[in-house]
Write a protein that holds these residues in place. Sequence first.
Motif, PDB file in Angstrom:
ATOM      1  N   GLY A 133      -7.281  54.161 -49.023  1.00  0.00           N
ATOM      2  CA  GLY A 133      -5.989  53.579 -48.705  1.00  0.00           C
ATOM      3  C   GLY A 133      -5.019  54.597 -48.137  1.00  0.00           C
ATOM      4  O   GLY A 133      -4.006  54.230 -47.520  1.00  0.00           O
ATOM      5  N   TYR A 134      -5.323  55.883 -48.304  1.00  0.00           N
ATOM      6  CA  TYR A 134      -4.536  56.982 -47.728  1.00  0.00           C
ATOM      7  C   TYR A 134      -4.353  56.780 -46.221  1.00  0.00           C
ATOM      8  O   TYR A 134      -3.300  57.117 -45.662  1.00  0.00           O
ATOM      9  CB  TYR A 134      -5.271  58.294 -48.000  1.00  0.00           C
ATOM     10  CG  TYR A 134      -4.668  59.537 -47.387  1.00  0.00           C
ATOM     11  CD1 TYR A 134      -3.815  60.356 -48.121  1.00  0.00           C
ATOM     12  CD2 TYR A 134      -4.980  59.923 -46.082  1.00  0.00           C
ATOM     13  CE1 TYR A 134      -3.277  61.518 -47.560  1.00  0.00           C
ATOM     14  CE2 TYR A 134      -4.453  61.066 -45.521  1.00  0.00           C
ATOM     15  CZ  TYR A 134      -3.600  61.867 -46.256  1.00  0.00           C
ATOM     16  OH  TYR A 134      -3.079  63.007 -45.706  1.00  0.00           O
ATOM     17  N   GLY A 154      -4.246  54.008 -44.461  1.00  0.00           N
ATOM     18  CA  GLY A 154      -3.542  52.816 -44.031  1.00  0.00           C
ATOM     19  C   GLY A 154      -4.417  51.902 -43.196  1.00  0.00           C
ATOM     20  O   GLY A 154      -5.645  51.970 -43.237  1.00  0.00           O
ATOM     21  N   ASN A 155      -3.785  51.013 -42.447  1.00  0.00           N
ATOM     22  CA  ASN A 155      -4.511  50.077 -41.592  1.00  0.00           C
ATOM     23  C   ASN A 155      -4.791  50.763 -40.259  1.00  0.00           C
ATOM     24  O   ASN A 155      -3.937  50.817 -39.384  1.00  0.00           O
ATOM     25  CB  ASN A 155      -3.695  48.803 -41.391  1.00  0.00           C
ATOM     26  CG  ASN A 155      -4.453  47.750 -40.601  1.00  0.00           C
ATOM     27  OD1 ASN A 155      -5.616  47.932 -40.261  1.00  0.00           O
ATOM     28  ND2 ASN A 155      -3.784  46.649 -40.304  1.00  0.00           N
ATOM     29  N   LEU A 197       0.775  51.843 -49.963  1.00  0.00           N
ATOM     30  CA  LEU A 197      -0.392  52.547 -50.512  1.00  0.00           C
ATOM     31  C   LEU A 197      -0.600  53.920 -49.893  1.00  0.00           C
ATOM     32  O   LEU A 197      -0.865  54.886 -50.628  1.00  0.00           O
ATOM     33  CB  LEU A 197      -1.640  51.685 -50.372  1.00  0.00           C
ATOM     34  CG  LEU A 197      -1.866  50.649 -51.454  1.00  0.00           C
ATOM     35  CD1 LEU A 197      -3.191  49.936 -51.245  1.00  0.00           C
ATOM     36  CD2 LEU A 197      -1.826  51.266 -52.846  1.00  0.00           C
ATOM     37  N   CYS A 220      -0.683  57.409 -52.025  1.00  0.00           N
ATOM     38  CA  CYS A 220      -1.796  58.363 -51.970  1.00  0.00           C
ATOM     39  C   CYS A 220      -1.321  59.761 -51.604  1.00  0.00           C
ATOM     40  O   CYS A 220      -1.809  60.758 -52.148  1.00  0.00           O
ATOM     41  CB  CYS A 220      -2.849  57.891 -50.970  1.00  0.00           C
ATOM     42  SG  CYS A 220      -3.806  56.462 -51.518  1.00  0.00           S
ATOM     43  N   TRP A 270     -14.392  47.656 -43.997  1.00  0.00           N
ATOM     44  CA  TRP A 270     -14.434  47.969 -45.425  1.00  0.00           C
ATOM     45  C   TRP A 270     -15.335  49.182 -45.634  1.00  0.00           C
ATOM     46  O   TRP A 270     -16.538  49.121 -45.350  1.00  0.00           O
ATOM     47  CB  TRP A 270     -14.985  46.777 -46.221  1.00  0.00           C
ATOM     48  CG  TRP A 270     -13.971  45.706 -46.466  1.00  0.00           C
ATOM     49  CD1 TRP A 270     -12.784  45.521 -45.820  1.00  0.00           C
ATOM     50  CD2 TRP A 270     -14.068  44.648 -47.433  1.00  0.00           C
ATOM     51  NE1 TRP A 270     -12.138  44.420 -46.317  1.00  0.00           N
ATOM     52  CE2 TRP A 270     -12.895  43.870 -47.301  1.00  0.00           C
ATOM     53  CE3 TRP A 270     -15.027  44.295 -48.381  1.00  0.00           C
ATOM     54  CZ2 TRP A 270     -12.656  42.747 -48.105  1.00  0.00           C
ATOM     55  CZ3 TRP A 270     -14.788  43.182 -49.167  1.00  0.00           C
ATOM     56  CH2 TRP A 270     -13.613  42.425 -49.034  1.00  0.00           C
ATOM     57  N   ASP A 310      -3.003  45.073 -47.831  1.00  0.00           N
ATOM     58  CA  ASP A 310      -4.082  45.996 -48.208  1.00  0.00           C
ATOM     59  C   ASP A 310      -5.435  45.302 -48.088  1.00  0.00           C
ATOM     60  O   ASP A 310      -6.405  45.885 -47.590  1.00  0.00           O
ATOM     61  CB  ASP A 310      -3.864  46.486 -49.644  1.00  0.00           C
ATOM     62  CG  ASP A 310      -4.929  47.479 -50.077  1.00  0.00           C
ATOM     63  OD1 ASP A 310      -5.116  48.492 -49.387  1.00  0.00           O
ATOM     64  OD2 ASP A 310      -5.582  47.236 -51.112  1.00  0.00           O
ATOM     65  N   GLN A 356     -10.083  50.296 -42.861  1.00  0.00           N
ATOM     66  CA  GLN A 356     -10.355  51.750 -42.916  1.00  0.00           C
ATOM     67  C   GLN A 356     -11.833  51.987 -42.628  1.00  0.00           C
ATOM     68  O   GLN A 356     -12.697  51.631 -43.426  1.00  0.00           O
ATOM     69  CB  GLN A 356     -10.001  52.343 -44.286  1.00  0.00           C
ATOM     70  CG  GLN A 356      -8.518  52.367 -44.606  1.00  0.00           C
ATOM     71  CD  GLN A 356      -8.123  51.265 -45.550  1.00  0.00           C
ATOM     72  OE1 GLN A 356      -8.918  50.804 -46.358  1.00  0.00           O
ATOM     73  NE2 GLN A 356      -6.888  50.810 -45.460  1.00  0.00           N
TER      74      GLN A 356
END
Length: 296
Positions: free
Chosen positions: A114-115, A117-118, A135, A139, A194, A263, A268
Motif C-alpha cells: 500500500g506504500y 498507492g494506486n 494508506l 506506510c 493484486w 484501497d 500495485q
Amino acid sequence: MRIAITGSTGLIGRALVRSLRADGHEVVRLVRRPAKAGDEVEWDPNRQYVDVAGLVGCDGVVHLAGAGVGDHRWTESYKKEIRDSRVLGTAAIAEAVASLAEPPRVLICGSAVGYYGNAGDRVLDESSPPGDGFLPGVCVEWEEAAAAAQEAGVRTVFARTGLVVAREGGAWGRMFPLFKAGLGGRLGDGRQYWSFIALHDEIAALRHILDTESLSGPVNLTAPNPVTNAEVTAAMGRVLHRPTLFTAPESALRVVLGELAADVLGSQRALPAQLLESGFSFAFPTVDEAIRAALR
C-alpha cells in the motif's frame, strides 16, 4: 536463535511462531497485557512502553502488530487507530531495541505494498516512490518510525507485504467462502493489479530476511507474478471449480466500503526485486499455485 515477535496472534505472526519453534528456535511473544507465560513480554504501543528486559539476548525482532486495515469502515477514529497502532508501536519497538547494550542484529518491521498507492499497471520495485492518499501516508510514517533502531546501527528491514493467500485470515480468507459458494467475482473493472504472496512464502521470506545480512531497508514480500483482480477471479474459479459470474461495481463498493474502496480498487504491480537478488526462491510463484497451497 532467540526471536521476539509482536502481532504473534495474527495470521502471519501465528505461522511464523510455529515455523520458528518447529526448527528449535526460541520465540518471545510481546503481548499487550501483563506477561503470564514464560515466553511473554509486556508492551503497550499506545503508551510506547516495552518491558526492555524481555528483549535482552534476542538475535532478532519481528514487528508485525497493527490494526487491521480492512476490519472496519474507515471512520476518522478508525483511521487514527490504523495510523497510531503502526507508528506509535514501531517507534516503541525501535526505541526499545536501540536502548539495549547489545541490541539484536536485525529488526524486521511490517509494512505493505500500500506504500505505492494506486500505481495502475506501472511495475514497482523497492526504489519506487510512495503514492498519494491515506494508506501510502501511513506506510511512510510507519517506516520512518523505526529511525531509532537504524541510528543505533541495527539492520532494519521494512517488509512490504502484499495480499497473503491463506484460508485462515486476511482478505483472502474472507474470499474463499464466497468463491466456494459460487458468489465470487470481479471487483470493479478487475484491471487493478493484486500483488499476492502465499502464506508459506511469506514465512519463508521473513526467515530468509532474518538470516540474510545483505538485506536492509524496504523489501517487497510479493510473488514474482502479480496478477489483475480479473485474473485472480478466474484463478479462484479454476481451482475451486466454481462459476465467477458476479461483479461488484465500483459505485457499489464505494457505498458499502466508503474510503476503504479506494484501497480495494487500487493497483500495485509490485515485484520482489530485493528478495530475488538475494537468492530467495518462491515455492508458490503463481496465483494458481498459491491458491492450491492455501487449500492444502
